[in-house]
Design a protein around this motif. Structure first.
Motif, PDB file in Angstrom:
ATOM      1  N   CYS A  97       1.054  -1.140   0.226  1.00 42.40           N
ATOM      2  CA  CYS A  97       0.120  -0.010   0.003  1.00 42.40           C
ATOM      3  C   CYS A  97       1.027   1.094  -0.006  1.00 42.40           C
ATOM      4  CB  CYS A  97      -0.839  -0.187   0.997  1.00 42.40           C
ATOM      5  SG  CYS A  97      -2.032  -1.266   1.296  1.00 42.40           S
ATOM      6  N   ALA A 115       2.185   1.958  -3.328  1.00 43.85           N
ATOM      7  CA  ALA A 115       1.082   2.349  -4.327  1.00 43.85           C
ATOM      8  C   ALA A 115       1.097   3.955  -3.897  1.00 43.85           C
ATOM      9  CB  ALA A 115      -0.192   1.373  -4.011  1.00 43.85           C
ATOM     10  N   TYR A 123      -0.824   1.493 -11.973  1.00 42.05           N
ATOM     11  CA  TYR A 123      -1.917   0.919 -11.483  1.00 42.05           C
ATOM     12  C   TYR A 123      -2.043  -0.327 -11.606  1.00 42.05           C
ATOM     13  CZ  TYR A 123      -3.298   5.851 -11.757  1.00 42.05           C
ATOM     14  OH  TYR A 123      -3.434   7.173 -11.673  1.00 42.05           O
ATOM     15  N   PRO A 143      -0.517  -3.264  -7.421  1.00 41.72           N
ATOM     16  CA  PRO A 143      -1.250  -4.166  -6.924  1.00 41.72           C
ATOM     17  C   PRO A 143      -1.004  -5.802  -7.366  1.00 41.72           C
ATOM     18  CG  PRO A 143      -2.516  -2.268  -7.910  1.00 41.72           C
ATOM     19  CD  PRO A 143      -1.354  -2.317  -8.384  1.00 41.72           C
ATOM     20  N   THR A 193       1.839  -6.777  -5.005  1.00 37.38           N
ATOM     21  CA  THR A 193       1.408  -6.999  -3.712  1.00 37.38           C
ATOM     22  C   THR A 193       0.489  -8.191  -3.588  1.00 37.38           C
ATOM     23  OG1 THR A 193       1.252  -4.548  -3.616  1.00 37.38           O
ATOM     24  CG2 THR A 193       0.058  -5.507  -1.725  1.00 37.38           C
ATOM     25  N   PHE A 194      -0.343  -8.485  -4.376  1.00 44.97           N
ATOM     26  CA  PHE A 194      -1.154  -9.635  -4.423  1.00 44.97           C
ATOM     27  C   PHE A 194      -0.400 -11.023  -4.409  1.00 44.97           C
ATOM     28  CE2 PHE A 194      -3.644 -12.713  -6.787  1.00 44.97           C
ATOM     29  CZ  PHE A 194      -4.742 -13.108  -5.684  1.00 44.97           C
TER      30      PHE A 194
END
Length: 516
Positions: free
Chosen positions: A87, A90, A273, A277, A280-281
């Motif tokens: 996060c 990001a 974008y 993510p 991170t996933f």
């Protein structure tokens, strides 16, 4: 009349042939020398995503889980740190997306800080990155690559010192040659090896999910996951975030090659974008897979978590893991070479480094002088580099904070400037609050390491005033620089970008005219 016409037609034929020959030669010359020598926009959305993912996913996810667990004190808190680390990356990448389309220059942090705060601040970031940060990081990744490649050959002992150094240097030289030859070839390698990295992590995730489906998830239940033998201090949690942040480092690297991205105002933010993510996933699921198959004690006792995971669950196929890590680090070396060379290129273009580094090959349009990795080869020969990495990691996070603080200052300084992307003010403010806490507790926990990092950066102050700010240097210095630049141009066949060419037949003639 017929004879005259015939004679005229016979005489005119050789003239037409000579004209055609001149046109053919002219066409050949135009094919040799492009009309406009500039960095090529060959990085589409897919390649942009693979540059970010390929630079983030290196050796970190295969090593950092141990450090995160050690400092966080429990499996549950370690997973929280991994998610929050993504996060925070990001938030930072959103800020860099705004800066990247507002100041559309290659060079990333350096270009933005130079534009916003001036030459000295930008030079200090450039100095620390070129002197230590990128050469040392490249050396460590190359050594990790060679160690994992040689591990199956030397299963019962540490690979020989000279063998790892020779293989590391060979790998660096090979990828340097690829990056010098073609931007397209370098990005294709990045694409392929990024897919390979994701497949390796996908294998770990699938095996972990199979373990969970078979009922092996005791360590992930809340009552077990958050049980602690000791309560970690705030400083320990900060160090856990530093370990996770190391695995996420590289999220800003696409900003180093903005000028080579196709439609950067559209593809730069889209790539961010998509990539952050996704990483991170993948990281979170990978750690869940680790914890589903290994106890915290096993993970903490392992120096290479992925290899231990493979030895425990893959049996005779466990050799896949060290090979996967080697492929991952190979792609990481390529990504670091590609992006860090553009930093040198940008620094030279601003006058902060020798002008030779701002030149690109007259035909391949690649920054060959900036790609030379002599410093990395020297560090490989010296040997131990992990202490230097500790010193420089502080500078790395310091540069992130200074750059994002620059975003807020630039908003105040130029409020009416057109910004295709304009993030909510809460995004940079939240990032800077976390950044200040992280660096504050790091400085408190490791004052010597952070202090040495600051000293390395501040040694650039006298260099800036002597090399950049001092304009009236003795004539002999300028003569030496000119001769060195001339020799470099002849050796590398390089010119300044956006050069308006003239008709010349050979690269040596091209170099002569460029120098004149």
């Amino acid at each position: 009349m017929d004879g005259q016409n015939g004679s005229g037609s016979i005489c005119s034929r050789p003239q037409g042939t000579a004209a055609d020959g001149r046109k053919k030669k002219k066409k050949e010359k135009e094919e040799k020398i492009p009309d406009r020598v500039t960095l090529k926009k060959e990085i589409g959305l897919l390649s942009a995503c693979t540059i970010i993912i390929g630079n983030i996913i290196g050796s970190g996810i295969f090593i950092s889980p141990k450090g995160v667990l050690e400092h966080s004190g429990s499996v549950g808190l370690a997973l929280v740190v991994w998610v929050l680390g993504g996060c925070i990356a990001a938030l930072g990448s959103l800020c860099y997306a705004e800066l990247g389309v507002t100041i559309p220059k290659s060079g990333g942090d350096y270009s933005y800080v130079t534009e916003i705060f001036g030459g000295l601040m930008g030079f200090l970031l450039l100095w620390s990155a070129v002197l230590i940060m990128y050469p040392t990081t490249l050396a460590v990744i190359a050594l990790t690559f060679s160690s994992y490649v040689l591990q199956p050959v030397f299963p019962n002992c540490v690979p020989p010192y000279m063998a790892t150094r020779m293989l590391s240097a060979t790998c660096l030289l090979l990828l340097t040659w690829v990056n010098c030859s073609s931007v397209r070839m370098a990005t294709r390698i990045q694409d392929v090896f990024t897919v390979g990295k994701l497949m390796a992590l996908g294998l770990i995730i699938v095996v972990g999910l199979v373990q969970i489906c078979n009922g092996n998830y005791e360590a992930l239940t809340p009552q077990v996951a958050f049980s602690m033998e000791r309560t970690p201090s705030v400083g320990q949690i900060a160090l856990a975030f530093l370990q996770a942040s190391f695995a996420f480092s590289g999220w800003n690297f696409l900003n180093y090659v903005t000028e080579e991205v196709v439609e950067p105002r559209r593809n730069l933010p889209r790539a961010i974008y998509i990539s952050i993510p996704l990483v991170t996933f993948v990281y979170t699921l990978t750690n869940i897979a680790y914890f589903s198959s290994m106890s915290p004690e096993e993970l903490l006792s392992s120096n290479a978590v992925a290899v231990t995971f493979g030895e425990k669950l893959l049996g005779m196929f466990s050799v896949i893991m060290p090979i996967s890590v080697a492929l991952s680090t190979f792609g990481g070396i390529n990504g670091y070479l590609f992006t860090s060379s553009r930093l040198c290129f940008s620094g030279a273009r601003e006058g902060h480094l020798p002008s030779l580094l701002a030149m690109i090959h007259y035909k391949n349009c690649t920054p060959i002088p900036a790609l030379l990795c002599a410093a990395t080869i020297v560090i490989l020969c010296i040997g131990e580099t992990h202490n230097l990495i500790n010193y420089v990691s502080f500078i790395n996070y310091l540069s992130y904070g200074v750059t994002i603080a620059g975003l807020l200052y630039y908003r105040w300084k130029k409020p009416n400037l057109y910004r295709p992307i304009k993030v909510n003010l809460l995004v940079p403010v939240c990032y800077l609050m976390f950044w200040a806490l992280l660096l504050g507790f790091s400085l408190y926990s490791e004052p010597v390491v952070c202090g040495v990092g600051l000293v390395i950066m501040l040694t650039g102050v006298p260099v800036y005033f002597l090399g950049v700010h001092w304009k009236e240097k003795p004539k002999c210095i300028y003569t030496f620089i000119e001769r060195a630049t001339y020799v470099g141009q002849r050796l590398c066949f390089v010119v300044f970008p956006q050069f308006d060419p003239i008709e010349i037949a050979t690269p040596s003639e091209w170099t002569d005219r460029c120098y004149q």
